[in-house]
Design a protein around this motif. Structure first.
Motif, PDB file in Angstrom:
ATOM      1  N   SER A   1      -6.081   7.465 -24.013  1.00 43.66           N
ATOM      2  CA  SER A   1      -6.275   8.877 -24.335  1.00 43.66           C
ATOM      3  C   SER A   1      -7.236   9.531 -23.360  1.00 43.66           C
ATOM      4  O   SER A   1      -7.037  10.680 -22.938  1.00 43.66           O
ATOM      5  N   ALA A   2      -8.276   8.790 -22.982  1.00 48.40           N
ATOM      6  CA  ALA A   2      -9.240   9.323 -22.018  1.00 48.40           C
ATOM      7  C   ALA A   2      -8.582   9.539 -20.663  1.00 48.40           C
ATOM      8  O   ALA A   2      -8.889  10.505 -19.958  1.00 48.40           O
ATOM      9  N   LEU A   3      -7.675   8.647 -20.303  1.00 45.70           N
ATOM     10  CA  LEU A   3      -6.958   8.799 -19.036  1.00 45.70           C
ATOM     11  C   LEU A   3      -6.015   9.996 -19.085  1.00 45.70           C
ATOM     12  O   LEU A   3      -5.885  10.740 -18.110  1.00 45.70           O
ATOM     13  N   PHE A   4      -5.344  10.180 -20.227  1.00 45.94           N
ATOM     14  CA  PHE A   4      -4.472  11.341 -20.367  1.00 45.94           C
ATOM     15  C   PHE A   4      -5.287  12.624 -20.198  1.00 45.94           C
ATOM     16  O   PHE A   4      -4.875  13.558 -19.497  1.00 45.94           O
ATOM     17  N   ASP A   5      -6.467  12.670 -20.819  1.00 47.00           N
ATOM     18  CA  ASP A   5      -7.330  13.844 -20.701  1.00 47.00           C
ATOM     19  C   ASP A   5      -7.765  14.054 -19.258  1.00 47.00           C
ATOM     20  O   ASP A   5      -7.844  15.196 -18.775  1.00 47.00           O
ATOM     21  N   GLN A   6      -8.067  12.962 -18.582  1.00 49.66           N
ATOM     22  CA  GLN A   6      -8.521  13.037 -17.189  1.00 49.66           C
ATOM     23  C   GLN A   6      -7.475  13.742 -16.322  1.00 49.66           C
ATOM     24  O   GLN A   6      -7.805  14.612 -15.502  1.00 49.66           O
ATOM     25  N   TYR A   7      -6.220  13.369 -16.524  1.00 48.31           N
ATOM     26  CA  TYR A   7      -5.170  13.960 -15.702  1.00 48.31           C
ATOM     27  C   TYR A   7      -4.760  15.354 -16.173  1.00 48.31           C
ATOM     28  O   TYR A   7      -4.405  16.210 -15.359  1.00 48.31           O
TER      29      TYR A   7
ATOM     30  N   LEU B   1       2.438  14.298 -20.204  1.00 48.27           N
ATOM     31  CA  LEU B   1       1.090  13.911 -20.611  1.00 48.27           C
ATOM     32  C   LEU B   1       0.669  14.602 -21.905  1.00 48.27           C
ATOM     33  O   LEU B   1      -0.071  14.019 -22.713  1.00 48.27           O
ATOM     34  N   GLN B   2       1.125  15.813 -22.123  1.00 52.11           N
ATOM     35  CA  GLN B   2       0.820  16.478 -23.387  1.00 52.11           C
ATOM     36  C   GLN B   2       1.505  15.771 -24.556  1.00 52.11           C
ATOM     37  O   GLN B   2       0.910  15.626 -25.633  1.00 52.11           O
ATOM     38  N   ARG B   3       2.739  15.312 -24.333  1.00 56.50           N
ATOM     39  CA  ARG B   3       3.418  14.536 -25.381  1.00 56.50           C
ATOM     40  C   ARG B   3       2.678  13.216 -25.606  1.00 56.50           C
ATOM     41  O   ARG B   3       2.520  12.771 -26.742  1.00 56.50           O
ATOM     42  N   ALA B   4       2.252  12.592 -24.517  1.00 55.01           N
ATOM     43  CA  ALA B   4       1.533  11.314 -24.625  1.00 55.01           C
ATOM     44  C   ALA B   4       0.215  11.489 -25.366  1.00 55.01           C
ATOM     45  O   ALA B   4      -0.199  10.618 -26.143  1.00 55.01           O
TER      46      ALA B   4
ATOM     47  N   ILE C   1       2.778   7.115 -23.479  1.00 46.71           N
ATOM     48  CA  ILE C   1       3.904   7.688 -22.744  1.00 46.71           C
ATOM     49  C   ILE C   1       5.173   7.010 -23.247  1.00 46.71           C
ATOM     50  O   ILE C   1       5.245   5.782 -23.345  1.00 46.71           O
ATOM     51  N   SER C   2       6.168   7.801 -23.563  1.00 46.88           N
ATOM     52  CA  SER C   2       7.397   7.234 -24.108  1.00 46.88           C
ATOM     53  C   SER C   2       8.226   6.578 -23.015  1.00 46.88           C
ATOM     54  O   SER C   2       8.123   6.928 -21.829  1.00 46.88           O
ATOM     55  N   ALA C   3       9.064   5.630 -23.428  1.00 41.27           N
ATOM     56  CA  ALA C   3       9.969   4.971 -22.480  1.00 41.27           C
ATOM     57  C   ALA C   3      10.910   5.997 -21.860  1.00 41.27           C
ATOM     58  O   ALA C   3      11.269   5.893 -20.677  1.00 41.27           O
TER      59      ALA C   3
ATOM     60  N   ILE D   1       2.871   9.422 -13.679  1.00 38.50           N
ATOM     61  CA  ILE D   1       3.498   8.933 -14.910  1.00 38.50           C
ATOM     62  C   ILE D   1       3.765   7.434 -14.843  1.00 38.50           C
ATOM     63  O   ILE D   1       3.464   6.694 -15.792  1.00 38.50           O
ATOM     64  N   GLU D   2       4.332   6.960 -13.739  1.00 41.22           N
ATOM     65  CA  GLU D   2       4.621   5.531 -13.623  1.00 41.22           C
ATOM     66  C   GLU D   2       3.342   4.709 -13.602  1.00 41.22           C
ATOM     67  O   GLU D   2       3.281   3.610 -14.157  1.00 41.22           O
ATOM     68  N   SER D   3       2.295   5.231 -12.954  1.00 41.74           N
ATOM     69  CA  SER D   3       1.031   4.509 -12.888  1.00 41.74           C
ATOM     70  C   SER D   3       0.424   4.330 -14.272  1.00 41.74           C
ATOM     71  O   SER D   3      -0.037   3.246 -14.637  1.00 41.74           O
ATOM     72  N   LEU D   4       0.415   5.413 -15.042  1.00 38.24           N
ATOM     73  CA  LEU D   4      -0.149   5.340 -16.389  1.00 38.24           C
ATOM     74  C   LEU D   4       0.714   4.483 -17.312  1.00 38.24           C
ATOM     75  O   LEU D   4       0.190   3.747 -18.159  1.00 38.24           O
ATOM     76  N   TYR D   5       2.022   4.563 -17.141  1.00 42.40           N
ATOM     77  CA  TYR D   5       2.905   3.751 -17.979  1.00 42.40           C
ATOM     78  C   TYR D   5       2.726   2.265 -17.655  1.00 42.40           C
ATOM     79  O   TYR D   5       2.772   1.416 -18.555  1.00 42.40           O
TER      80      TYR D   5
END
Length: 227
Positions: free
Chosen positions: A56-62, A76-79, A85-87, A151-155
């Motif tokens: 969650s902190a990473l999502f906020d960061q980006y 990222l907003q959905r995540a 992050i969804s498949a 997206i791929e990096s975070l997933y």
């Protein structure tokens, strides 16, 4: 600590692309290439150090960045709402990258692992000169912007490194232990030494080509080529 330029990934894309090309046997014959997410050598990471306190902190960061594409921001907003992050969003990012690369004249071959991550295994046509390698890298860099780079990096972190460990070798070994591929005495340093030794896979106590092993290695940001 941020993850802004690195895992399998396409973090730190130009350097990682060169590593992936090497691991695919396109530049030189190597057995393993490490692509830690934060861009630092694993040896510089203290045991147990983390990339961030939570996904969650990473999502906020980006999400705080004003350079996101609308696609990235929507994902990222959905995540942020669901906690992951969804498949489907990962597949969409991967497909956008692949389509762009195809339009640029490059067909990338990938292997989908059991943890849902794609591992790049080759590219057609195969770059055979420095100029062609640079052309491929430039296309990969361009195609990843606004689509797959973040997206791929975070997933990859989400799927392969749920503990958000900063050391990719510790991350891989933790997964290998859960898959019963190594015993409890096996360490990240042992894996690092085996992969960075004499350029062969003979020092590994498991079949590195198996799906279970590749899932752990790719999930940790380690591109390993056997054979």
């Amino acid at each position: 600590m941020t993850i802004a330029s690195s895992p399998n990934a396409r973090h730190g894309l130009l350097r990682r692309t060169a590593a992936l090309l090497s691991c695919m046997g396109l530049l030189v014959s190597l057995t393993a290439c490490s692509t830690p997410w934060n861009g630092n050598d694993a040896g510089d990471q203290s045991s147990g150090a983390k990339i961030a306190p939570s996904m969650s902190a990473l999502f906020d960061q980006y999400l705080a960045k004003d350079t996101l594409s609308q696609f990235e921001r929507d994902v990222l907003q959905r995540a942020k709402k669901t906690g992951r992050i969804s498949a489907e969003d990962y597949e969409a990012a991967h497909d956008k990258q692949a389509a762009c690369m195809a339009e640029s004249g490059w067909q990338e071959q990938t292997r989908k692992l059991s943890n849902g991550l794609y591992r790049t295994t080759g590219v057609t046509p195969v770059p055979s000169t420095d100029a062609e390698v640079n052309k491929y890298m430039e296309a990969s860099n361009t195609c990843s912007k606004g689509t797959s780079k973040i997206i791929e990096s975070l997933y990859q972190l989400q799927q392969g490194n749920p503990g958000l460990l900063a050391d990719p070798y510790e991350t891989a070994v933790e997964c290998l232990k859960k898959s019963s591929l190594v015993d409890d005495a096996y360490t990240g340093r042992k894996l690092q030494n085996a992969l960075n030794g004499d350029g062969t896979s003979k020092g590994l106590p498991f079949d590195a080509s198996s799906d279970a092993a590749q899932s752990c290695l790719t999930g940790a940001g380690l591109a390993v080529n056997i054979g």
